[in-house]
Design a protein around this motif. Structure first.
Motif, short mmCIF file in Angstrom:
data_model
loop_
_atom_site.label_atom_id
_atom_site.label_comp_id
_atom_site.label_asym_id
_atom_site.label_seq_id
_atom_site.Cartn_x
_atom_site.Cartn_y
_atom_site.Cartn_z
N UNK A 376 0.84 -1.19 0.00
CA UNK A 376 0.00 0.00 0.00
C UNK A 376 0.89 1.25 0.00
N UNK A 377 0.55 2.18 -0.89
CA UNK A 377 1.26 3.46 -0.93
C UNK A 377 0.67 4.41 0.10
N UNK A 378 -0.66 4.38 0.23
CA UNK A 378 -1.37 5.15 1.25
C UNK A 378 -2.23 4.19 2.06
N UNK A 379 -2.33 4.45 3.36
CA UNK A 379 -3.20 3.64 4.21
C UNK A 379 -3.96 4.55 5.17
N UNK A 380 -5.31 4.45 5.07
CA UNK A 380 -6.20 5.20 5.95
C UNK A 380 -5.81 6.68 5.99
N UNK A 381 -5.60 7.22 4.82
CA UNK A 381 -5.15 8.61 4.69
C UNK A 381 -6.35 9.55 4.67
#
Length: 609
Positions: A376-381
């Motif tokens: 994942x590059x972003x998580x819960x952003x």
């Protein structure tokens, strides 16, 4: 690459794959039926010519008189005239089928390419796409329109010739029939190898063409690096390989053609030996023997054509697989049926239903990883960007600065979570609605072939000349135009190659400004502009970005000091965020980046002093 092509060539015939081409050829069914009918008629006339020859020998040459010769000549002339008309008609119809079906294939591929997502172009080489749109589609249309014609004629002629020979003398027909298995086996054996040889020659020829192109476009680099000898050696290896492959293929042809001629000669010898004996014993007439010799010599080429067609037919299946593979490629981002019904698709937007866009953007519990997998590059952003906010994204090269912008612009969609535009999930609006409100200036700008005026007008097709000139003035692009001989009517060349990178950047900036978007994206847009021009464009940017939501992907940190929010990206993760002053006070990663770049720029100025 060679192993892939060989694997495709060896695939067994699958009519289901060919059936995928029916929609492209169905509109021209009448023309195809017309061509096939004309070729059947042509084959019938060709079969009749030896029978006419038989009649002439038995009624004029052997009796040594010309009684009834005039009607015979008239009938023969009518047959030749019919054959001429048939050739003209079927050539025209075949050309219509080839050109129109090829056009439809290319058009369908091009239209489908417009619907594919950014990820497809990130992972697919341009040469791969061009080969399918141009070469493969042309091969398919040519195969159906001309190959099918040749095969129909060849099969009809062979069948008609054998029926005629059996009607004339079944024993002599049997002698001619004996050579057919040998001709078929020789043709299959050699044509497979010749086809593979020709395929290899074309493959190497493409590499040579590429080497030519690279050698010409990279001539300056080659000279500065002094690698002419290396280039020559690599090019010599390619041409030597081409020479060996060409000679090998020519040798196969040199053996194959005489072998077929030998078979034909054997058939003629059998016919002459047995036929001569039958003529001497008054079993058959001279005319019949003459007709058999014509059939024996003429039947070999149609058999070759059938074998060649079957080999090409199987080989063309690979072209169909490549084209249909492109046409069946599903876009990663697709508007729902409800959205298309209300807002239109990517080509025809129902603008009367489009809501005005303000520019509020919110990332709501967004997690994202690229379609090809990985972490994942972003998580819960989570991030709220009010309309009119300028967001700068910084980080080292390859850190993943473009990911956030690609998500905001819906070039990619969140794996989980939502991106809201003006409080609404952007998947509930059409892609065209959003993209029509985005101005994007790339680091490496692309200009289309045409004039400066035409390139700027792409931002707003209905723009007046005054609006185009005003957009150019706002970003100092008019300074570029003033240097050109024909001003706004100057040709920029292919891809804008008549302009410098900085000049192309200014033209593309004017194009984006003319569009008057609510969301602006500047992807390191000043990285290719000299310092003096950068100062001018920075002044323009501060004015143009007012009341617009803006994303600045910056390499020079000095260009984003006034941004409302700075996001610091490292290894694909957002590790810091805040304004310029607060980030410096934290003395974290942004602080170290800024000081490092400040020192580098100071050193460069000192060296230039």
């Amino acid at each position: 690459m060679a192993s892939i092509q060989e694997e495709e060539y060896n695939k067994s015939l699958d009519l289901k794959i060919w059936a995928k081409m029916i929609p492209f050829f169905r509109p021209y069914l009448k023309e195809i039926i017309g061509v096939i009918s004309l070729m059947l008629l042509s084959a019938l006339i060709d079969v009749c010519f030896p029978l006419m020859q038989r009649y002439a020998v038995d009624h004029f040459i052997v009796p040594n008189h010309l009684q009834g010769f005039a009607p015979f000549v008239g009938g023969y002339f009518v047959m030749v005239a019919c054959q001429t008309v048939i050739v003209i008609l079927f050539s025209r119809l075949s050309m219509v089928v080839e050109m129109r079906a090829g056009r439809d294939l290319k058009r369908a591929a091009f239209v489908h390419l417009q619907t594919l997502s950014f990820s497809y172009y990130n992972t697919t080489p341009v040469g791969y796409i061009l080969a399918r749109v141009m070469s493969d589609s042309s091969r398919i249309s040519g195969m159906v329109s001309w190959g099918l014609v040749d095969m129909m004629w060849a099969i009809s002629y062979v069948v008609g010739a054998f029926i005629s020979m059996m009607f004339l003398n079944i024993r002599l027909a049997g002698y001619v029939l004996l050579i057919v298995p040998f001709v078929v086996l020789l043709t299959i054996y050699f044509q497979n190898r010749i086809l593979r040889g020709n395929r290899k020659v074309r493959q190497i020829n493409s590499q040579i063409t590429g080497a030519y192109n690279e050698g010409i476009t990279g001539a300056r680099t080659s000279k500065t690096l002094v690698i002419e000898d290396k280039n020559y050696q690599e090019f010599s290896e390619l041409t030597d390989t081409m020479h060996r492959a060409s000679v090998h293929t020519s040798m196969l042809n040199a053996v194959y053609i005489p072998s077929i001629m030998f078979c034909s000669s054997v058939a003629v010898a059998f016919v002459l030996a047995r036929g001569g004996y039958l003529v001497m014993n008054d079993v058959i007439a001279f005319g019949t023997l003459s007709a058999f010799i014509s059939y024996a010599t003429g039947i070999v080429e149609p058999i070759q054509q059938v074998a060649r067609f079957l080999a090409d037919f199987v080989a063309t299946q690979a072209n169909i697989e490549r084209v249909t593979g492109l046409l069946e490629k599903t876009p990663d981002i697709v508007d729902s049926a409800e959205v298309v019904s209300k807002y239109g698709d990517s080509f025809e937007g129902k603008r009367e239903n489009w809501e005005p866009i303000q520019g509020d953007i919110e990332f709501k519990d967004v997690s994202f990883k690229y379609p090809d997998g990985g972490d994942y590059v972003l998580q819960h952003f989570n991030l709220k960007i009010p309309a009119g906010t300028t967001v700068a994204i910084v980080g080292e090269t390859g850190a993943g600065k473009s990911t956030l912008v690609n998500l905001a612009c819906r070039f990619f969609e969140p794996t989980e979570g939502q991106v809201l535009i003006d409080g609404v999930d952007y998947r509930e609006r059409s892609q065209l609605w959003l993209h029509s409100n985005i101005g994007y200036v790339l680091q490496n700008p692309h200009l289309f072939s045409g004039t400066v005026r035409e390139n700027i007008r792409y931002g707003k097709l209905e723009a007046t000349d005054e609006q185009i000139q005003e957009a150019a003035r706002k970003v100092s692009a008019d300074t570029v135009v003033s240097k050109l001989e024909k001003g706004y009517d100057s040709d920029v060349g292919e891809g804008g190659d008549r302009l410098s990178t900085g000049e192309k950047q200014l033209i593309s900036f004017a194009r984006a400004v003319l569009a008057d978007p609510r969301i602006f994206v500047l992807d390191e847009a000043t990285s290719s502009i000299d310092t003096q021009t950068e100062l001018l464009i920075q002044q323009a940017i501060s004015h143009l970005l007012e009341n617009r939501t803006s994303f600045l992907i910056a390499h020079r940190l000095s260009t984003i000091r006034q941004a409302d929010l700075i996001l610091v990206v490292r290894d694909g993760k957002i590790i810091e965020q805040g304004d310029h002053k607060s980030l410096l006070q934290k003395k974290g990663y942004y602080y170290s980046l800024y000081n490092k770049q400040f020192m580098e720029e100071a050193m460069m100025r000192k060296m230039q002093a």
